[in-house]
Write a protein that holds these residues in place. Structure first.
Motif, short mmCIF file in Angstrom:
data_model
loop_
_atom_site.label_atom_id
_atom_site.label_comp_id
_atom_site.label_asym_id
_atom_site.label_seq_id
_atom_site.Cartn_x
_atom_site.Cartn_y
_atom_site.Cartn_z
N ASP A 110 -5.73 17.57 37.23
CA ASP A 110 -4.53 17.39 38.06
C ASP A 110 -4.38 18.53 39.06
O ASP A 110 -4.09 18.31 40.24
N GLU A 122 -11.29 11.67 36.69
CA GLU A 122 -10.04 11.13 36.14
C GLU A 122 -10.17 9.64 35.83
O GLU A 122 -9.23 9.02 35.34
N GLY A 159 -4.33 14.25 31.22
CA GLY A 159 -3.76 14.18 32.57
C GLY A 159 -3.71 12.74 33.05
O GLY A 159 -2.71 12.27 33.60
N LYS A 160 -4.80 12.06 32.81
CA LYS A 160 -4.89 10.67 33.25
C LYS A 160 -3.84 9.81 32.53
O LYS A 160 -3.15 8.99 33.14
N ARG A 177 -0.36 10.45 33.75
CA ARG A 177 -0.07 9.77 35.02
C ARG A 177 0.17 8.27 34.82
O ARG A 177 1.02 7.65 35.45
#
Lengths: 494, 396
Positions: free
Chosen positions: A189, A219, A478-479, A482
């Motif tokens: 990110d 990602e 992170g993925k 999101r």
């Protein structure tokens, strides 16, 4: 207007100088001054246009004539460095600095060359010299960041990149370098945010788009990755980097034909690009052609590769592939000597799989399972089948093993079912596994993915949340975070 | 063709998290508390065991707690008493070192000074433990003495006698750079300069090689190394007087041109005045003269002993290298001067020795070569060398 004979004479000498190597004949004193001036102006123009080799040719003539021209030596050093002739770039840059000791850009250029040559101490000294001439100079801090990164001191590198960005908030290189560091450390990110910022401050920053693409691909945002890199291609159509980035993405996605097309396009643009040769070798490995990969690396190392770091990378790859080749030969001999032993077959399967020859790994694993049909060996066969995308056979095997109580087989059965498009069955399998292993984060993620694909978004959201609660920070978190934000925006709540 | 959407660019994340405030800056002066590294200073080159000296100024010196010395970020010494200094062994490779001295005040303030040494590469023949010398012997009438034997010489290094190993009268060709000052002040004398320099190149041996460098405020190579006297003369005769004088730049360029040659190398430089335009400093050129095995013959046309600066520069460069300086008052004398240089280049001894001091610590060692018995014979050779044994890549 009729030109004077003197003008014609000078023009003729200049033409000769442009067409021939450095003059071995005596040059008249006045001609020397005229020729040097004209050649230098032409060479600086060529450098700015990116014609580095031609610039080098002209600047060599200038420096062979005009022995104390700072600009000639400086631009010769820059052109050689841009053409990856780093060893050759050292001397002109040093002479330039002797002629203009306080020239900050020359210190930075020399530091960059030292860093390319792997001499971090001298590089650091040059960046510090630049800072002693001007204590708030962003490229010097950026250079120090790269030095510390090369020395493995990421914390100090981050500090220097941040200093560079504090001094100049519109300095794209520092954003890209810091982003690259974060990318290497899995902070995707942060890396993406920095690459975006680099592009924002310099919209024609092709490198920024390529690195952004790589970050997106890590990602799992492959479409965005391809879009970013394609934009980089449009900006700099002759730059091999976007092609290499796409080649890497397609290679990792297993789309070997498209990977090949991109890698070859990159090498056509710059045959001295080590990364291109490395990707070509990796592609051949992925196509189970170890000999071809080794030949590619040997050809690359015998070619005009000037980047010492790239050369070292290729040498390392060659060493690794040669070790693999030697080990395969040794295991093949062991198998020939004792064809009834399963262990050498399993070892060979592992070796082939690690080398990227996924389909070839299946055969020795199958033979091992035939020789020793115990659950452990069969589970390994199932694993290699899954990796080689032979999911149906893997699923059959894993079902049997799971039925006999293997938790690992149960989890992998879910993966096999999902890869066959059987997300309903996969979700059931994952839930069954989680009954006994509720603290294992990955099955929650896999379950979330299957549910998401089935359109059961509320349940998927809950699974993703469980994954995030259990997993330590890595690329996947992170993925997922999101994705959750996206679901929140769509009003999906558990 | 499908256009690629870049709408995703708008999705840039906030960046504030990356930009933390800078840490406390290192400064060399704070509230009357001050530190400087006085030796070695930035730009010096260092070899072997070398003293690092820091000067600390404070309103009340007793409140200076300590000074830490760092070499490339490694703490090497803490000194709690003035004068603040330490010794550090930099080895025999003169690379760039980052030296730091950090002074602590008892009231909690710190100041830091930095000095960055310079990488330098030596270019002379001190390999396989041998030092090579070219020497000239002249009697009291300035005649060259050509019949000396090895035993006629007394050789000392740092006042310790040394044994001469190889010895003979040098017959091998010389490689030389002919440097001609064509600054504006030379106007009216260039014809005589051309004539004298032409005769000089005519007197070179067939195997000798020379180049021609023309300098005013710019430095131009008019003819690269050649044995062709006609080409050399063409280059010489084309020089025209105008502009300033970049004497040191020209000398440094000549060192660079000579670096790839082995054997006997010489620079013959003609100038009529002080350097007015060089980017190189005299110190840098003197250093190059000491680290390169090149004989310098300097001709100061019209420079008298009263032109203190120009005179001493040309004299010192020649003496350091074992060459010779000439100060003819008129251009008419140039021909004779050039001929003396040509004769000297044909009248030199080659000798080598293996130093008794085997500590290759990079320090400067003084060489003294004299006639063993006759006080009337003057011997000239270079003044010394840096004790680095490795055969290094050329410089500058």
């Amino acid at each position: 207007m009729r030109k004077s004979p003197l003008y014609r004479k000078v023009a003729l000498v200049l033409l000769v100088a442009l067409l021939t190597p450095p003059p071995l004949f005596a040059v008249k004193a006045l001609e020397a001054r005229n020729i040097a001036f004209k050649l230098q102006s032409e060479a600086m123009k060529l450098y700015k246009e990116g014609s580095y080799r031609r610039a080098v040719e002209l600047l060599r003539q200038v420096t062979n004539l005009s022995l104390n021209s700072f600009l000639a030596y400086f631009y010769l050093g820059l052109s050689l460095s841009a053409d990856r002739q780093y060893v050759e770039a050292l001397e002109p840059l040093k002479i330039a600095l002797e002629l203009e000791p306080g020239h900050i850009q020359a210190h930075i250029a020399l530091g960059d060359v030292y860093l390319k040559l792997g001499d971090a101490s001298e590089a650091r000294a040059e960046y510090l010299r630049a800072l002693s001439a001007q204590d708030s100079y962003a490229p010097a801090h950026d250079g120090l960041g790269r030095v510390y990164e090369a020395q493995g001191d990421d914390d100090r590198a981050i500090q220097e990149y941040q200093k560079a960005l504090q001094i100049n908030v519109a300095y794209p290189d520092a954003y890209a370098n810091l982003g690259e560091l974060y990318l290497r450390r899995g902070r995707l990110d942060d890396a993406i945010a920095l690459f975006l910022k680099a592009i924002q401050v310099k919209p024609d920053f092709a490198l920024g788009y390529s690195r952004l693409g790589i970050a997106y691909s890590r990602e799992g945002m492959v479409n965005q990755a391809i879009a970013a890199i394609s934009h980089g291609k449009e900006i700099a159509p002759q730059d091999p980097l976007p092609y290499l980035s796409l080649g890497q993405i397609f290679l990792e996605a297993g789309d070997l034909d498209r990977a090949e097309s991109e890698i070859e396009a990159a090498l056509a643009r710059d045959p001295a690009e080590a990364e291109g040769w490395l990707l070509r070798a990796r592609l051949l490995m992925a196509r189970q052609d170890l000999n071809g990969a080794l030949k590619t690396l040997a050809d690359a190392l015998a070619s005009e590769l000037r980047d010492p770091a790239g050369r070292r990378t290729l040498e390392k790859a060659q060493e690794s592939y040669q070790t693999t080749a030697t080990r395969i030969a040794s295991l093949t001999s062991a198998i020939a000597a004792a064809p009834d032993k399963p262990e050498p077959f399993l070892e060979l399967a592992a070796l082939l799989s690690d080398a990227g020859a996924l389909e070839k790994a299946v055969e020795p694993a199958r033979r091992a399972a035939e020789l020793s049909p115990d659950p452990s060996t069969r589970l390994q066969l199932a694993y290699y089948l899954l990796k080689a995308q032979q999911s149906a056979e893997a699923a059959t095997l894993l079902k049997e093993l799971a039925a006999s109580g293997s938790a690992t087989a149960l989890l992998n059965l879910g993966v096999a079912q999902a890869s066959l498009g059987q997300d309903d069955a996969a979700a059931v399998t994952y839930r069954k596994y989680l009954e006994n292993h509720p603290k294992d984060p990955l099955p929650h993620l896999y379950l979330g993915n299957s549910l998401f694909r089935l359109g059961r978004e509320k349940e998927a959201r809950a699974s993703y949340q469980s994954y995030l609660d259990l997993a330590s920070g890595d690329e996947k978190t992170g993925k997922v975070r999101r994705l959750l934000q996206l679901l929140d925006k769509q009003g999906v709540t558990p | 063709m499908r256009r690629v959407s870049i709408g995703w660019l708008a999705a840039g994340a906030a960046l504030a998290l990356f930009l933390h405030p800078l840490g406390a800056q290192e400064v060399s002066k704070r509230k009357g508390f001050e530190i400087a590294i006085t030796s070695p200073v930035s730009g010096d080159f260092v070899f072997g065991r070398t003293e690092i000296i820091a000067e600390v100024k404070a309103a009340e010196p007793t409140l200076v707690e300590k000074v830490e010395f760092y070499v490339d970020d490694k703490l090497v010494f803490i000194d709690k008493e003035p004068p603040y200094s330490c010794f550090y062994d930099f080895g025999s490779e003169p690379r760039s070192y980052v030296l730091k001295a950090k002074a602590y005040h008892r009231e909690g303030v710190t100041v830091t000074a930095t000095s960055i040494t310079r990488k330098v590469i030596l270019n002379y023949q001190v390999s396989v433990n041998r030092v090579v010398l070219f020497a000239t012997a002249q009697d009291s009438d300035r005649h060259f003495v050509l019949d000396l034997k090895k035993a006629d010489f007394r050789l000392e290094e740092d006042d310790k006698p040394q044994e001469i190993l190889d010895f003979y009268l040098e017959q091998r060709p010389v490689v030389l750079c002919l440097l001609l000052d064509s600054s504006g002040s030379m106007q009216g004398r260039m014809d005589k300069v051309h004539l004298a320099a032409d005769k000089f190149v005519e007197s070179l041996a067939a195997e000798d090689q020379a180049l021609v460098i023309d300098f005013d405020e710019k430095v131009f190579l008019l003819q690269d190394f050649t044995r062709d006297v006609k080409l050399l003369k063409e280059a010489i005769d084309s020089t025209v007087a105008e502009g300033g004088t970049a004497l040191y730049d020209a000398l440094y360029a000549a060192f660079r041109k000579l670096k790839d040659f082995k054997g006997r190398k010489a620079i013959v430089i003609l100038s009529d005045g002080e350097d007015t335009n060089s980017k190189f400093s005299y110190q840098r050129v003197l250093e190059a003269a000491k680290t390169n095995e090149v004989l310098i013959y300097s001709i100061g046309l019209g420079i008298s002993i009263l032109d203190v600066s120009s005179h001493s520069v040309l004299k010192e460069l020649a003496e350091e290298t074992g060459g010779r300086s000439f100060f003819p008052g008129k251009a008419e004398e140039l021909e004779g001067v050039y001929q003396q240089i040509a004769e000297e280049l044909r009248s030199q001894y080659y000798l080598t020795y293996s130093p008794t001091n085997e500590d290759w610590n990079g320090k400067w060692r003084k060489i003294r070569l004299s006639a063993q018995r006759s006080k009337d014979v003057e011997i000239r050779t270079r003044k010394g060398y840096y004790a680095v044994r490795r055969s290094l890549a050329p410089s500058p």
